[in-house]
Design a protein around this motif. Structure first.
Motif, PDB file in Angstrom:
ATOM      1  N   THR A  26      15.998 -73.249  46.905  1.00  0.00           N
ATOM      2  CA  THR A  26      17.006 -72.860  45.919  1.00  0.00           C
ATOM      3  C   THR A  26      16.698 -73.372  44.517  1.00  0.00           C
ATOM      4  O   THR A  26      17.393 -73.038  43.576  1.00  0.00           O
ATOM      5  CB  THR A  26      18.392 -73.384  46.353  1.00  0.00           C
ATOM      6  OG1 THR A  26      18.333 -74.804  46.484  1.00  0.00           O
ATOM      7  CG2 THR A  26      18.821 -72.760  47.673  1.00  0.00           C
ATOM      8  N   ASP A  27      15.651 -74.190  44.371  1.00  0.00           N
ATOM      9  CA  ASP A  27      15.270 -74.703  43.060  1.00  0.00           C
ATOM     10  C   ASP A  27      14.690 -73.590  42.195  1.00  0.00           C
ATOM     11  O   ASP A  27      14.116 -72.624  42.696  1.00  0.00           O
ATOM     12  CB  ASP A  27      14.223 -75.817  43.178  1.00  0.00           C
ATOM     13  CG  ASP A  27      14.824 -77.104  43.712  1.00  0.00           C
ATOM     14  OD1 ASP A  27      16.060 -77.197  43.787  1.00  0.00           O
ATOM     15  OD2 ASP A  27      14.043 -78.004  44.064  1.00  0.00           O
ATOM     16  N   SER A  28      14.796 -73.782  40.899  1.00  0.00           N
ATOM     17  CA  SER A  28      14.252 -72.782  39.975  1.00  0.00           C
ATOM     18  C   SER A  28      12.856 -73.152  39.490  1.00  0.00           C
ATOM     19  O   SER A  28      12.314 -72.479  38.631  1.00  0.00           O
ATOM     20  CB  SER A  28      15.190 -72.628  38.769  1.00  0.00           C
ATOM     21  OG  SER A  28      15.302 -73.867  38.091  1.00  0.00           O
ATOM     22  N   GLY A  29      12.274 -74.212  40.048  1.00  0.00           N
ATOM     23  CA  GLY A  29      10.955 -74.654  39.614  1.00  0.00           C
ATOM     24  C   GLY A  29       9.859 -73.698  40.044  1.00  0.00           C
ATOM     25  O   GLY A  29      10.070 -72.737  40.795  1.00  0.00           O
ATOM     26  N   SER A  30       8.662 -73.979  39.555  1.00  0.00           N
ATOM     27  CA  SER A  30       7.506 -73.153  39.909  1.00  0.00           C
ATOM     28  C   SER A  30       7.123 -73.380  41.365  1.00  0.00           C
ATOM     29  O   SER A  30       7.543 -74.349  41.993  1.00  0.00           O
ATOM     30  CB  SER A  30       6.319 -73.508  39.005  1.00  0.00           C
ATOM     31  OG  SER A  30       5.811 -74.789  39.351  1.00  0.00           O
ATOM     32  N   ARG A  31       6.306 -72.501  41.887  1.00  0.00           N
ATOM     33  CA  ARG A  31       5.832 -72.619  43.267  1.00  0.00           C
ATOM     34  C   ARG A  31       5.103 -73.956  43.454  1.00  0.00           C
ATOM     35  O   ARG A  31       5.292 -74.641  44.455  1.00  0.00           O
ATOM     36  CB  ARG A  31       4.900 -71.448  43.589  1.00  0.00           C
ATOM     37  CG  ARG A  31       4.382 -71.448  45.006  1.00  0.00           C
ATOM     38  CD  ARG A  31       3.578 -70.160  45.273  1.00  0.00           C
ATOM     39  NE  ARG A  31       3.202 -70.055  46.653  1.00  0.00           N
ATOM     40  CZ  ARG A  31       2.108 -70.599  47.192  1.00  0.00           C
ATOM     41  NH1 ARG A  31       1.288 -71.302  46.445  1.00  0.00           N
ATOM     42  NH2 ARG A  31       1.838 -70.456  48.477  1.00  0.00           N
ATOM     43  N   GLU A  32       4.273 -74.335  42.480  1.00  0.00           N
ATOM     44  CA  GLU A  32       3.530 -75.595  42.561  1.00  0.00           C
ATOM     45  C   GLU A  32       4.480 -76.792  42.582  1.00  0.00           C
ATOM     46  O   GLU A  32       4.260 -77.750  43.332  1.00  0.00           O
ATOM     47  CB  GLU A  32       2.548 -75.707  41.386  1.00  0.00           C
ATOM     48  CG  GLU A  32       1.660 -76.939  41.437  1.00  0.00           C
ATOM     49  CD  GLU A  32       0.795 -77.015  42.697  1.00  0.00           C
ATOM     50  OE1 GLU A  32       0.585 -78.139  43.190  1.00  0.00           O
ATOM     51  OE2 GLU A  32       0.341 -75.968  43.197  1.00  0.00           O
ATOM     52  N   GLU A  33       5.535 -76.759  41.779  1.00  0.00           N
ATOM     53  CA  GLU A  33       6.515 -77.850  41.771  1.00  0.00           C
ATOM     54  C   GLU A  33       7.232 -77.948  43.117  1.00  0.00           C
ATOM     55  O   GLU A  33       7.480 -79.053  43.611  1.00  0.00           O
ATOM     56  CB  GLU A  33       7.542 -77.634  40.655  1.00  0.00           C
ATOM     57  CG  GLU A  33       6.981 -77.836  39.268  1.00  0.00           C
ATOM     58  CD  GLU A  33       7.942 -77.414  38.176  1.00  0.00           C
ATOM     59  OE1 GLU A  33       7.843 -77.993  37.082  1.00  0.00           O
ATOM     60  OE2 GLU A  33       8.783 -76.520  38.401  1.00  0.00           O
ATOM     61  N   LYS A  34       7.522 -76.822  43.718  1.00  0.00           N
ATOM     62  CA  LYS A  34       8.189 -76.809  45.018  1.00  0.00           C
ATOM     63  C   LYS A  34       7.273 -77.388  46.092  1.00  0.00           C
ATOM     64  O   LYS A  34       7.702 -78.171  46.934  1.00  0.00           O
ATOM     65  CB  LYS A  34       8.619 -75.393  45.389  1.00  0.00           C
ATOM     66  CG  LYS A  34       9.739 -74.863  44.518  1.00  0.00           C
ATOM     67  CD  LYS A  34      10.095 -73.442  44.885  1.00  0.00           C
ATOM     68  CE  LYS A  34      11.182 -72.899  43.985  1.00  0.00           C
ATOM     69  NZ  LYS A  34      11.596 -71.559  44.371  1.00  0.00           N
ATOM     70  N   ILE A  35       6.007 -77.006  46.050  1.00  0.00           N
ATOM     71  CA  ILE A  35       5.041 -77.525  47.012  1.00  0.00           C
ATOM     72  C   ILE A  35       4.907 -79.027  46.842  1.00  0.00           C
ATOM     73  O   ILE A  35       4.906 -79.780  47.821  1.00  0.00           O
ATOM     74  CB  ILE A  35       3.675 -76.814  46.859  1.00  0.00           C
ATOM     75  CG1 ILE A  35       3.793 -75.360  47.314  1.00  0.00           C
ATOM     76  CG2 ILE A  35       2.580 -77.554  47.621  1.00  0.00           C
ATOM     77  CD1 ILE A  35       2.584 -74.496  46.985  1.00  0.00           C
ATOM     78  N   GLN A  36       4.810 -79.499  45.599  1.00  0.00           N
ATOM     79  CA  GLN A  36       4.706 -80.938  45.341  1.00  0.00           C
ATOM     80  C   GLN A  36       5.938 -81.677  45.847  1.00  0.00           C
ATOM     81  O   GLN A  36       5.834 -82.777  46.390  1.00  0.00           O
ATOM     82  CB  GLN A  36       4.505 -81.204  43.848  1.00  0.00           C
ATOM     83  CG  GLN A  36       3.081 -81.121  43.394  1.00  0.00           C
ATOM     84  CD  GLN A  36       2.154 -81.982  44.223  1.00  0.00           C
ATOM     85  OE1 GLN A  36       1.245 -81.472  44.848  1.00  0.00           O
ATOM     86  NE2 GLN A  36       2.359 -83.287  44.260  1.00  0.00           N
ATOM     87  N   ALA A  37       7.122 -81.090  45.682  1.00  0.00           N
ATOM     88  CA  ALA A  37       8.360 -81.724  46.154  1.00  0.00           C
ATOM     89  C   ALA A  37       8.341 -81.872  47.675  1.00  0.00           C
ATOM     90  O   ALA A  37       8.762 -82.904  48.211  1.00  0.00           O
ATOM     91  CB  ALA A  37       9.567 -80.911  45.712  1.00  0.00           C
ATOM     92  N   VAL A  38       7.839 -80.873  48.371  1.00  0.00           N
ATOM     93  CA  VAL A  38       7.750 -80.944  49.834  1.00  0.00           C
ATOM     94  C   VAL A  38       6.735 -82.011  50.238  1.00  0.00           C
ATOM     95  O   VAL A  38       7.004 -82.836  51.112  1.00  0.00           O
ATOM     96  CB  VAL A  38       7.397 -79.574  50.446  1.00  0.00           C
ATOM     97  CG1 VAL A  38       7.098 -79.701  51.938  1.00  0.00           C
ATOM     98  CG2 VAL A  38       8.533 -78.576  50.207  1.00  0.00           C
ATOM     99  N   TYR A  39       5.566 -82.024  49.589  1.00  0.00           N
ATOM    100  CA  TYR A  39       4.564 -83.054  49.882  1.00  0.00           C
ATOM    101  C   TYR A  39       5.121 -84.456  49.630  1.00  0.00           C
ATOM    102  O   TYR A  39       4.873 -85.376  50.411  1.00  0.00           O
ATOM    103  CB  TYR A  39       3.294 -82.860  49.055  1.00  0.00           C
ATOM    104  CG  TYR A  39       2.402 -81.741  49.522  1.00  0.00           C
ATOM    105  CD1 TYR A  39       2.297 -81.399  50.867  1.00  0.00           C
ATOM    106  CD2 TYR A  39       1.646 -81.025  48.619  1.00  0.00           C
ATOM    107  CE1 TYR A  39       1.469 -80.374  51.294  1.00  0.00           C
ATOM    108  CE2 TYR A  39       0.810 -79.997  49.036  1.00  0.00           C
ATOM    109  CZ  TYR A  39       0.727 -79.675  50.372  1.00  0.00           C
ATOM    110  OH  TYR A  39      -0.094 -78.665  50.788  1.00  0.00           O
ATOM    111  N   GLN A  40       5.858 -84.612  48.551  1.00  0.00           N
ATOM    112  CA  GLN A  40       6.460 -85.909  48.222  1.00  0.00           C
ATOM    113  C   GLN A  40       7.452 -86.328  49.305  1.00  0.00           C
ATOM    114  O   GLN A  40       7.469 -87.490  49.730  1.00  0.00           O
ATOM    115  CB  GLN A  40       7.158 -85.846  46.859  1.00  0.00           C
ATOM    116  CG  GLN A  40       7.762 -87.157  46.418  1.00  0.00           C
ATOM    117  CD  GLN A  40       6.715 -88.217  46.128  1.00  0.00           C
ATOM    118  OE1 GLN A  40       5.616 -87.907  45.694  1.00  0.00           O
ATOM    119  NE2 GLN A  40       7.066 -89.460  46.370  1.00  0.00           N
TER     120      GLN A  40
END
Length: 98
Positions: A26-40
Motif C-alpha cells: 500500500t506504500d507509494s514508494g518505488s518498487r526498489e524502496e518496497k523491495i528494500q523495506a522487505v529486505y530490511q
C-alpha cells in the motif's frame, strides 16, 4: 525434525516477511524502496530471533578458549563445559531451521 524453538523462529520470521510485504503493497514508494523495506524487515526479524543464540555461542566460544589454554585439569575443564552446556541447552543442540 525441527525443534519447537526453531519452528517458532521460522514462523516469527515468516510473519515479519509477510507483514513487510503487506505494508509495502500500500506504500507509494518505488518498487526498489518496497523491495528494500522487505529486505530490511527480514534482516531485523533474523537479528531479533537469533540474538540470544549468538550470545550463547559467544559464551561457549569463550569457554572453549579457556579450556584450550590447557591451564585447567581434565576435571575442571569437564565441569566448566558441563556448566556452560547446562546454561545454554538450546544453543548446543540445534537441528535444522526448517
Amino acid at each position: 525434525m525441527p525443534s519447537q524453538d526453531n519452528a517458532d523462529r521460522y514462523i516469527s520470521i515468516a510473519r515479519a516477511c509477510l507483514r513487510a510485504i503487506n505494508d509495502t503493497a500500500t506504500d507509494s514508494g518505488s518498487r526498489e524502496e518496497k523491495i528494500q523495506a522487505v529486505y530490511q524487515a527480514i534482516d531485523e526479524a533474523f537479528q531479533a530471533e537469533f540474538a540470544e543464540q549468538r550470545e550463547a555461542i559467544a559464551v561457549m566460544a569463550s569457554v572453549l578458549e579457556r579450556i584450550a589454554t590447557g591451564d585447567l585439569d581434565n576435571q575442571d575443564a569437564a565441569t566448566l563445559a558441563r556448566i556452560t552446556l547446562d546454561q545454554h541447552p538450546n544453543a548446543a543442540n540445534q537441528g535444522r531451521i526448517h
